[in-house]
Enzyme design. Structure first.
Site, short mmCIF file in Angstrom:
data_model
loop_
_atom_site.label_atom_id
_atom_site.label_comp_id
_atom_site.label_asym_id
_atom_site.label_seq_id
_atom_site.Cartn_x
_atom_site.Cartn_y
_atom_site.Cartn_z
N GLU B 56 0.84 -1.20 0.00
CA GLU B 56 0.00 0.00 0.00
C GLU B 56 0.88 1.25 0.00
O GLU B 56 0.58 2.23 -0.71
CB GLU B 56 -0.90 0.05 1.24
CG GLU B 56 -1.82 -1.15 1.41
CD GLU B 56 -1.21 -2.24 2.26
OE1 GLU B 56 0.01 -2.50 2.12
OE2 GLU B 56 -1.94 -2.85 3.08
N ALA B 168 12.72 -49.28 -12.95
CA ALA B 168 13.09 -50.21 -11.89
C ALA B 168 14.58 -50.10 -11.58
O ALA B 168 15.01 -50.26 -10.43
CB ALA B 168 12.74 -51.64 -12.30
N TRP B 174 15.29 -38.63 -18.13
CA TRP B 174 14.25 -37.80 -17.57
C TRP B 174 12.89 -38.43 -17.79
O TRP B 174 12.70 -39.10 -18.80
CB TRP B 174 14.28 -36.38 -18.19
CG TRP B 174 15.52 -35.64 -17.89
CD1 TRP B 174 16.54 -35.38 -18.76
CD2 TRP B 174 15.90 -35.05 -16.64
NE1 TRP B 174 17.53 -34.66 -18.13
CE2 TRP B 174 17.17 -34.45 -16.83
CE3 TRP B 174 15.32 -34.96 -15.38
CZ2 TRP B 174 17.85 -33.78 -15.80
CZ3 TRP B 174 16.00 -34.30 -14.37
CH2 TRP B 174 17.24 -33.72 -14.58
N LEU B 208 19.08 -28.79 -6.37
CA LEU B 208 17.84 -28.11 -6.01
C LEU B 208 17.95 -26.60 -6.13
O LEU B 208 17.29 -25.86 -5.42
CB LEU B 208 17.39 -28.47 -4.58
CG LEU B 208 17.07 -29.94 -4.34
CD1 LEU B 208 16.58 -30.13 -2.91
CD2 LEU B 208 16.02 -30.46 -5.31
N GLU B 255 10.03 -32.09 -2.88
CA GLU B 255 10.31 -32.62 -4.23
C GLU B 255 10.45 -34.14 -4.28
O GLU B 255 10.90 -34.69 -5.27
CB GLU B 255 11.58 -31.97 -4.79
CG GLU B 255 11.43 -30.51 -5.09
CD GLU B 255 12.13 -30.12 -6.39
OE1 GLU B 255 12.25 -30.94 -7.30
OE2 GLU B 255 12.56 -28.95 -6.46
N GLY B 257 11.87 -38.01 -2.58
CA GLY B 257 11.29 -39.08 -3.37
C GLY B 257 10.00 -39.63 -2.76
O GLY B 257 9.31 -38.94 -2.02
N ALA B 258 9.77 -40.90 -3.09
CA ALA B 258 8.51 -41.54 -2.74
C ALA B 258 8.29 -41.58 -1.23
O ALA B 258 7.16 -41.43 -0.76
CB ALA B 258 8.49 -42.96 -3.31
N ALA B 260 9.54 -39.41 1.13
CA ALA B 260 9.23 -38.08 1.64
C ALA B 260 7.82 -37.68 1.24
O ALA B 260 7.05 -37.14 2.05
CB ALA B 260 10.25 -37.06 1.12
#
Lengths: 324, 324
Positions: B56, B168, B174, B208, B255, B257-258, B260
């Site tokens: 403002e 696997a 990517w 990262l 981000e 992996g599985a 987390a």
């Protein structure tokens, strides 16, 4: 060659009509035909159950004398071979005095394969060959049968955001909502045969019928992918490599489970991927696709092209075609 | 109350301006402000790096005398508390002689919490409180900090059609293409901190950082979810339940992996799900989300609402918000 916007519109309309032929016309190709005169439709037809009358014959019968000087839009080249079930459509069209014929696909059937077009041109009719996605889609079973010696194969999966077809417990009812499931029934109704894996047949005893009002009689043949025998009402497919020996099946709808999905994918036998995706996370559930023998990530790319996407309530259907 | 179409448009424009405040204004809320007079913008502002000037104050400074009788669109209620860093915005606005103020969100900060609005109304200014999705989205970190005592948490996943984050073999470069990956960097640049799991940190040593031209200095704090220690440059989050003790972090970007991903989902700590999906099938790859302790399939439903969807080349980004 390039079509005018009007031609494209009429040919797409003929392709939409062709949809009505499925699955009743099997094993004959489901063809759509429109006769247009001065911007008005004077005849329309689609391959009738069992294969006759052909779409052109039906449209010509409706148009009568109005066909003279008109344009015929037909998804597949008019047949050139006479049979004891009726005259060749190319002859019928030539006799009807049409001015022009716009054809969506030259018939790969050796009995026609350009002879239909030649006959039309000999009769002084202007012939245009077009190339239109919806036309190709509607004749994909016919093309697969003649060019690949097997049905056109759709793999359907109902997945969570994280690619699961069931919770770790095996609970799978339901991933998607009722609208998406109804759409699956409609897709079943378009198929000549449905195939599931042996484990799915034993675990879920799926009826695989079409539970849509008015379409109950459209329930396709049930096949199971197994090296064992099958219960009554089921036919056995020993291996995806045997799809060429499924008889008159032109459109095969593979409904899983993960093993069957992987078996067809591993053999590169899936032409169309139908993924119904629910906005849910399962986490460590049962994956929708088992091992397909992928060697490197790079090999996975470039194989699938998004054809369309639509919502069923909260669920999304994505249709991918195999880029060949 | 209901806004006019013009009011909605101006407030949405203020919300777009507020985006510029991220992440520099942290831990102060990123606010956007527009001063409009006779349909023209005479002042605009957003919270500056470090938190001052406020939006403002910046907009008023730009407008000068033109603010008199004009309308102020501001995403968050003007602050009512004086500090040694500057006067209260509510006072500044009152003194500037604005005719009306349209506010996107009442400040949940107890030092303001309606006092700002009261002060404006005492000064004879017409005040409207609105309720607009983009405004809420832009203040979600502020709201989470004050109402939940933790950051706003986004979980990002880059998945194949079958929900895998890697083959696997572990190969993961990517899944998605370069455009989708660039967009991930842009999302990183909006966050105050990024968190990955311990296994991901050890396996991938992800930098990262933000590798977008001009945004390199926007690389957020790096956190690792682990019960062990962390290398230099990393901070340790022992458990998702500790997110309330991450200091000034207002926007946390998880981000993977599985493990987390599952850890945050299991604690119902994910507010926003960012799924980049590549049109590839991996088959028996590494699933993107590990066990989240789901008891029944029914519990998975009704949690995620699709906010938006966009394409990055062949890849699709879907953003879901936790329905609370």
């Amino acid at each position: 060659m390039t079509l005018s916007a009007d031609d494209t519109r009429w040919l797409a309309a003929a392709a939409a009509l062709a949809e009505r032929a499925r699955p009743g016309s099997c094993p004959n190709p489901g063809v759509g035909a429109l006769i247009v005169r001065d911007g008005l439709v004077v005849g329309r037809g689609w391959t009738q159950a069992g294969g006759r009358p052909h779409a052109e014959a039906m449209a010509l019968a409706m148009a009568g004398e109005a066909a003279r000087g008109a344009a015929l839009y037909v998804t597949l080249e008019p047949c050139a071979h006479r049979s004891d079930r009726g005259p060749a459509c190319a002859d019928l069209v030539a006799e009807a005095g049409l001015a022009s014929v716009i054809i969506g696909m030259v018939d790969p059937d050796r009995r026609t394969a350009g002879d239909g077009i030649a006959r039309l041109m000999q009769a002084g009719i202007s012939v245009t060959e077009a190339d239109l996605t919806p036309v190709q889609a509607g004749l994909s079973g016919h093309a697969a049968a003649l060019l690949l010696g097997r049905p056109h194969i759709t793999l359907k999966l109902a997945l969570s955001l994280d690619g699961c077809i069931a919770a770790a417990s095996g609970e799978s009812q339901w991933i998607t909502g009722s609208a998406a499931r109804s759409h699956t029934h409609r897709e079943r109704a378009r198929a000549d045969a449905i195939c599931v894996g042996g484990a799915t047949m034993r675990a879920d005893s799926p009826s695989l019928d079409v539970r849509l009002p008015g379409l109950e009689d459209r329930s396709p043949e049930r096949w199971v992918l197994t090296r064992h025998s099958a219960p009554d009402g089921w036919r056995v497919l020993a291996s995806p490599a045997d799809v060429g020996a499924m008889g008159d099946v032109r459109y095969l709808f593979v409904e899983g489970g993960a093993g069957a999905a992987a078996a067809f994918l591993a053999e590169d036998l899936v032409d169309r991927l139908l993924i119904y995706r629910a906005p849910i996370v399962i986490g460590a559930g049962r994956p929708g696709i088992a091992d397909i023998g992928l060697d490197r990530l790079a090999s996975a790319h470039g194989r699938w092209t998004l054809e369309s996407r639509r919502q069923f309530g909260q669920d999304t259907l994505e249709i991918f075609n195999r880029a060949r």
